[in-house]
Design a protein around this motif. Structure first.
Motif, PDB file in Angstrom:
ATOM      1  N   ARG A   1     -12.337  -6.654   5.378  1.00 58.63           N
ATOM      2  CA  ARG A   1     -10.946  -6.720   4.938  1.00 58.63           C
ATOM      3  C   ARG A   1     -10.206  -7.872   5.615  1.00 58.63           C
TER       4      ARG A   1
ATOM      5  N   GLN B  41      -7.186   5.620  -0.084  1.00 57.54           N
ATOM      6  CA  GLN B  41      -6.340   4.539   0.400  1.00 57.54           C
ATOM      7  C   GLN B  41      -7.078   3.208   0.388  1.00 57.54           C
TER       8      GLN B  41
ATOM      9  N   PRO C 147       0.823  -1.198   0.000  1.00 59.68           N
ATOM     10  CA  PRO C 147       0.000   0.000   0.000  1.00 59.68           C
ATOM     11  C   PRO C 147       0.863   1.256   0.000  1.00 59.68           C
TER      12      PRO C 147
ATOM     13  N   ASN D  71      -2.370   1.618   6.066  1.00 60.32           N
ATOM     14  CA  ASN D  71      -3.694   2.240   6.149  1.00 60.32           C
ATOM     15  C   ASN D  71      -4.608   1.384   7.009  1.00 60.32           C
TER      16      ASN D  71
ATOM     17  N   GLU E  96      -5.744   0.248  -2.331  1.00 61.25           N
ATOM     18  CA  GLU E  96      -4.821  -0.718  -1.748  1.00 61.25           C
ATOM     19  C   GLU E  96      -4.900  -2.046  -2.500  1.00 61.25           C
TER      20      GLU E  96
END
Length: 453
Positions: free
Chosen positions: A338, A423, A44, A48, A427
């Motif tokens: 995530r 972000q 990334p 983040n 990513e």
């Protein structure tokens, strides 16, 4: 992360695949072939971590939307024998708030308000929620061992009314401004709930006389609508009501997603992959529903909204976090989505190589080709679907902020540590092993077809 050296190792790997006599083995030819173009495996831009705004801003957001009271309603366990109450109740709350929202926009006294488009968008949003609620109800029926006893009443019962008395939808069906919209929503309820053994009881025809959900006891519309007032009602800005309702809907469905993700983790741990896949697909649809809900900001009057922004201090001095990060529920859902990548090794039944070896990729390729265990491919696909829908949400949110409040508010084209929205959707892939496995499968079949030619 995947070690970049494994590309050369994979050229020598052979994987048994389909057992059909005419099907070739999934093995790379000894002939010199071009190396596949793999997706870039890069870090990334900066570390983040998805996080909420400051404590003060989150508390102000919670109080503005009456979230402490809403959470008490969600946590109330009125039907202890019904395991899916924590999922269905906030979903019904989101739908009921949408009914109130329709009443609000059609009562808007401003001559310049685009009531036609507001009504069209909210009707579409209500129908999407009905479809999703019907799917959730059907999914729970397919898990009779865990769903428990659904609180329904028979149409001939004298104990409970056969339709809701407190919901706003039956009233909208009798008001001349909203009756056409309400009737189309009722038709959607009738059509979508045909897949279930009961119906919602919102005034739909119920032509076959199915049992009816005790909507008022589950949803508690009177208690819900008592939370309509905002701390800023005195400012006499009609967009305040629109903003309040929009974000209450977002919070309700974020709660549903949070509960579903807990169920996904339990199902994966028990290797009930078909059930986990159904829940994952529901979460994916919720992200799309949240995107549609946030798009409602585009219908708000620019002058009134910018005035409201000042009146309720949407943007505080020195604050660079996007407004959506004031929602603790939404941030928690994003984090959990995530982190679903940590479930992949367990699903594939392979240990993670700390050196980044190709074991995960090989296991994923076997799963995609052999399909020996039912539901595994479906849950992996559904997880990647969640990732795509979530990133689309944050990308779309950035565009909505730019359209509603100007590109300067959205950070323009800036992509740095202060631009959390960018972000998230920039990513790398959350599932690099699955991504690489598909890349190699595509590479293999492309070269196999060329060899046959």
């Amino acid at each position: 992360m995947v070690d970049l050296e494994w590309k050369s190792n994979m050229a020598r790997t052979q994987i048994s695949n389909m057992h059909h006599p005419k099907s070739p083995k999934l093995t790379v030819s000894d002939k010199p072939l071009l190396q596949p173009t793999l997706p870039a495996l890069q870090l990334p831009l900066t570390p983040n971590d998805i996080k909420t705004a400051s404590f003060f801003l989150c508390e102000a957001y919670d109080n503005y939307l009456h979230l402490p009271q809403l959470r008490k309603l969600w946590a109330s366990n009125n039907f202890p024998n019904w395991a899916h109450e924590p999922i269905i109740k906030p979903a019904l709350h989101g739908l009921e708030i949408t009914f109130r929202f329709i009443s609000t926009v059609l009562s808007d006294p401003r001559p310049y308000a685009n009531k036609r488009e507001w009504a069209r968008r909210l009707e579409s949003l209500a129908k999407a929620q009905v479809q999703l609620i019907a799917t959730l109800c059907k999914d729970q029926e397919e898990s009779p061992d865990t769903c428990g006893e659904v609180p329904v009443s028979d149409v001939s019962s004298s104990v409970y009314r056969s339709y809701s008395e407190a919901s706003l939808l039956p009233r909208l069906a009798t008001w001349h401004r909203s009756k056409d919209v309400a009737k189309r929503i009722l038709a959607t309820v009738e059509a979508e709930m045909t897949r279930c053994s009961y119906t919602l009881g919102l005034g739909e025809p119920n032509l076959i006389g199915k049992p009816i959900l005790r909507y008022d006891a589950v949803c508690m519309p009177n208690e819900l609508h008592s939370l309509e007032a905002t701390p800023f009602d005195h400012i006499e800005n009609f967009e305040n009501l629109n903003l309040h309702a929009t974000h209450q809907i977002v919070e309700c469905w974020s709660r549903v997603a949070c509960m579903l993700l807990e169920s996904v983790a339990e199902s994966v741990e028990g290797r009930r992959f078909e059930k986990a896949a159904r829940k994952c697909y529901a979460v994916e649809r919720i992200w799309k529903l949240l995107t549609e809900t946030e798009d409602l900001h585009l219908l708000m009057d620019p002058n009134d909204f910018m005035k409201l922004k000042k009146q309720i201090a949407i943007q505080c001095f020195g604050d660079t976090m996007a407004f959506c990060f004031r929602s603790k529920e939404l941030v928690e859902v994003a984090k959990t989505c995530r982190e679903m990548k940590r479930m992949v090794p367990g699903i594939l039944e392979v240990e993670v190589d700390p050196k980044g070896g190709p074991g995960m990729v090989e296991a994923a390729m076997r799963i995609y080709v052999e399909k020996k265990e039912e539901g595994v491919v479906e849950v992996l696909q559904a997880m990647q679907g969640i990732e795509a829908a979530m990133k689309r949400f944050f990308y779309g949110y950035k565009q909505v902020v730019a359209a509603v409040m100007g590109s300067a508010e959205a950070g323009g084209n800036r992509v740095d540590s202060g631009d959390s929205l960018s972000q998230i959707f920039l990513e790398p892939m959350y599932f690099p092993s699955l991504d690489a496995a598909k890349a190699f499968l595509g590479y293999y079949w492309y070269n196999h077809e060329n060899t046959l030619a």
